[in-house]
Scaffold this active site. Structure first.
Site, PDB file in Angstrom:
ATOM      1  N   GLU A   1       2.661  15.183   2.653  1.00 54.18           N
ATOM      2  CA  GLU A   1       2.638  14.025   2.344  1.00 54.18           C
ATOM      3  C   GLU A   1       1.322  13.684   2.378  1.00 54.18           C
ATOM      4  OE1 GLU A   1       2.990  12.088   0.487  1.00 54.18           O
ATOM      5  OE2 GLU A   1       4.820  10.469   0.669  1.00 54.18           O
ATOM      6  N   ASP A   2       1.014  12.464   2.195  1.00 57.78           N
ATOM      7  CA  ASP A   2      -0.434  11.204   2.194  1.00 57.78           C
ATOM      8  C   ASP A   2      -0.327  10.400   3.030  1.00 57.78           C
ATOM      9  OD1 ASP A   2       1.835  10.019   1.092  1.00 57.78           O
ATOM     10  OD2 ASP A   2       0.080   8.767  -0.971  1.00 57.78           O
TER      11      ASP A   2
ATOM     12  N   GLY B   1      -0.253  11.795  -4.112  1.00 64.21           N
ATOM     13  CA  GLY B   1      -1.240  11.055  -2.920  1.00 64.21           C
ATOM     14  C   GLY B   1      -1.360  12.153  -2.286  1.00 64.21           C
TER      15      GLY B   1
ATOM     16  N   PHE C   1      -2.002  -1.766   3.491  1.00 61.07           N
ATOM     17  CA  PHE C   1      -1.868  -0.945   1.945  1.00 61.07           C
ATOM     18  C   PHE C   1      -3.471  -0.692   2.231  1.00 61.07           C
ATOM     19  CE2 PHE C   1      -1.470  -0.302  -1.511  1.00 61.07           C
ATOM     20  CZ  PHE C   1       0.226   0.477  -1.721  1.00 61.07           C
TER      21      PHE C   1
ATOM     22  N   ARG D   1      -7.201   6.772  -6.118  1.00 60.37           N
ATOM     23  CA  ARG D   1      -7.282   7.971  -5.642  1.00 60.37           C
ATOM     24  C   ARG D   1      -8.499   8.947  -5.558  1.00 60.37           C
ATOM     25  NH1 ARG D   1      -1.253   8.611  -5.603  1.00 60.37           N
ATOM     26  NH2 ARG D   1      -0.749   8.530  -7.471  1.00 60.37           N
TER      27      ARG D   1
ATOM     28  N   ASP E   1       5.480   5.963   5.395  1.00 61.28           N
ATOM     29  CA  ASP E   1       5.534   4.163   5.747  1.00 61.28           C
ATOM     30  C   ASP E   1       7.546   4.044   5.765  1.00 61.28           C
ATOM     31  OD1 ASP E   1       6.431   1.111   4.193  1.00 61.28           O
ATOM     32  OD2 ASP E   1       4.504   1.194   3.465  1.00 61.28           O
TER      33      ASP E   1
ATOM     34  N   LYS F   1       2.576   4.774   9.256  1.00 62.04           N
ATOM     35  CA  LYS F   1       2.990   3.370  10.099  1.00 62.04           C
ATOM     36  C   LYS F   1       3.873   3.217  10.587  1.00 62.04           C
ATOM     37  CE  LYS F   1       1.165   1.671   5.284  1.00 62.04           C
ATOM     38  NZ  LYS F   1       1.038   0.536   4.324  1.00 62.04           N
TER      39      LYS F   1
ATOM     40  N   ASP G   1      -2.912   5.618  -3.568  1.00 63.31           N
ATOM     41  CA  ASP G   1      -3.024   4.686  -5.055  1.00 63.31           C
ATOM     42  C   ASP G   1      -2.813   2.970  -4.813  1.00 63.31           C
ATOM     43  OD1 ASP G   1      -0.612   6.256  -5.367  1.00 63.31           O
ATOM     44  OD2 ASP G   1      -0.740   4.618  -7.473  1.00 63.31           O
TER      45      ASP G   1
HETATM   46  P1  IMP Z   1       7.584   5.531   2.020  1.00 64.92           P
HETATM   47  O1  IMP Z   1       8.525   6.516   1.789  1.00 64.92           O
HETATM   48  O2  IMP Z   1       8.427   3.951   2.418  1.00 64.92           O
HETATM   49  O3  IMP Z   1       7.421   6.110   3.396  1.00 64.92           O
HETATM   50  O4  IMP Z   1       6.493   5.714   0.938  1.00 64.92           O
HETATM   51  C1  IMP Z   1       5.865   6.171   1.217  1.00 64.92           C
HETATM   52  C2  IMP Z   1       4.988   6.687   0.090  1.00 64.92           C
HETATM   53  O5  IMP Z   1       4.539   5.227  -0.493  1.00 64.92           O
HETATM   54  C3  IMP Z   1       3.783   7.565   0.232  1.00 64.92           C
HETATM   55  O6  IMP Z   1       3.748   8.635  -1.033  1.00 64.92           O
HETATM   56  C4  IMP Z   1       2.464   6.392  -0.660  1.00 64.92           C
HETATM   57  O7  IMP Z   1       2.905   6.709  -2.231  1.00 64.92           O
HETATM   58  C5  IMP Z   1       3.470   5.364  -0.976  1.00 64.92           C
HETATM   59  N1  IMP Z   1       2.291   4.623  -0.058  1.00 64.92           N
HETATM   60  C6  IMP Z   1       3.619   4.007   1.617  1.00 64.92           C
HETATM   61  N2  IMP Z   1       1.790   2.744   2.118  1.00 64.92           N
HETATM   62  C7  IMP Z   1       0.912   2.899   1.422  1.00 64.92           C
HETATM   63  C8  IMP Z   1      -0.243   2.846   1.146  1.00 64.92           C
HETATM   64  O8  IMP Z   1      -0.925   2.067   2.010  1.00 64.92           O
HETATM   65  N3  IMP Z   1      -1.051   3.130   0.407  1.00 64.92           N
HETATM   66  C9  IMP Z   1      -0.336   3.564  -0.639  1.00 64.92           C
HETATM   67  N4  IMP Z   1       0.607   4.057  -1.043  1.00 64.92           N
HETATM   68  C10 IMP Z   1       1.230   3.952   0.070  1.00 64.92           C
HETATM   69 MG    MG Z   2       2.913   9.477  -2.265  1.00 64.15          MG
END
Ligand code: IMP
Ligand code: MG
Length: 189
Positions: free
Chosen positions: A109-110, A54, A162, A175, A113, A141, A169
């Site tokens: 990182e992208d 990402g 989302f 992407r 979440d 977020k 993606d």
């Molecule tokens: P986390 O571990 O829940 O913080 O998630 C992080 C990863 O989830 C990111 O590196 C993204 O690849 C994916 N992710 C979280 N939210 C989104 C979104 O809104 N769109 C796309 N990918 C997301």
């Molecule tokens: Mg990611």
């Protein structure tokens, strides 16, 4: 408001995406982040560690705008099975190949979440005793964060929707969109 309709994607077909950050807005914000990082790391040569897949667009655009030297490497983890649901566990799929001991590391990182991936990555990097670790995420977020985590550099805080495009993606699609788009609010993906 720019919109686009999802085509040929099974249950997502027909959903209307809304553009939330245009190319211009993204690029302007990355300019600002790059200036800040260049100031904070003046005289240093940080290693940018991009989180595959990402972060590739963000890392490339950020690195091109830095006024300082930097190195780059990549790490790959999986935290999502498919769709938009997190599996809650993070697995290392590809490790870095450079030596980061005593180096200044910036994880790129992208999006943050739940924060689980970010925490996993930071711990993983810290095991190798770098001189410093910082976290740069294009998106964050805050409402979704499940643990305490603070990123040093954040492009934009976003609501719990989302997002796709500019590296993000949904089931590996979208992407390559040059701007960032959101699925409808309250849509059960
Ligand atoms: P986390 O571990 O829940 O913080 O998630 C992080 C990863 O989830 C990111 O590196 C993204 O690849 C994916 N992710 C979280 N939210 C989104 C979104 O809104 N769109 C796309 N990918 C997301
Ligand atoms: Mg990611």
């Amino acid at each position: 408001m720019n919109t686009r309709v999802v085509e040929n994607m099974g249950k997502y077909t027909g959903q209307v995406l809304e553009e939330v950050f245009s190319r211009e807005v993204i690029e302007k914000r990355i300019d600002e982040l790059a200036k800040q990082i260049s100031t904070d790391y003046a005289g240093k040569v940080p290693i940018l560690i991009g989180v595959l897949n990402g972060s590739v667009f963000f890392l490339a655009d950020l690195a091109k705008r830095l006024d300082i030297d930097c190195e780059m490497d990549f790490i790959k983890v999986s935290s999502y099975h498919s769709g938009t649901q997190s599996s809650g566990t993070v697995r290392l799929l590809k490790d870095i190949s450079c030596i980061i001991t005593d180096r200044d590391v910036i994880i790129v990182e992208d999006i943050i979440d739940s924060g689980l991936t970010a925490r996993f990555l930071k711990h993983r990097i810290l095991e190798n005793q770098p001189a410093s670790v910082a976290f740069a995420s294009l998106l964050f977020k805050p409402e979704c964060l499940k643990l305490e985590f603070e990123a040093e550099y954040v492009g934009f805080e976003v609501a719990d929707r989302f997002l796709v495009g500019y590296g993000l993606d949904l089931d590996q699609k979208f992407r390559n969109l040059p701007s960032i788009w959101a699925f409808p609010v309250n849509m059960n993906l």
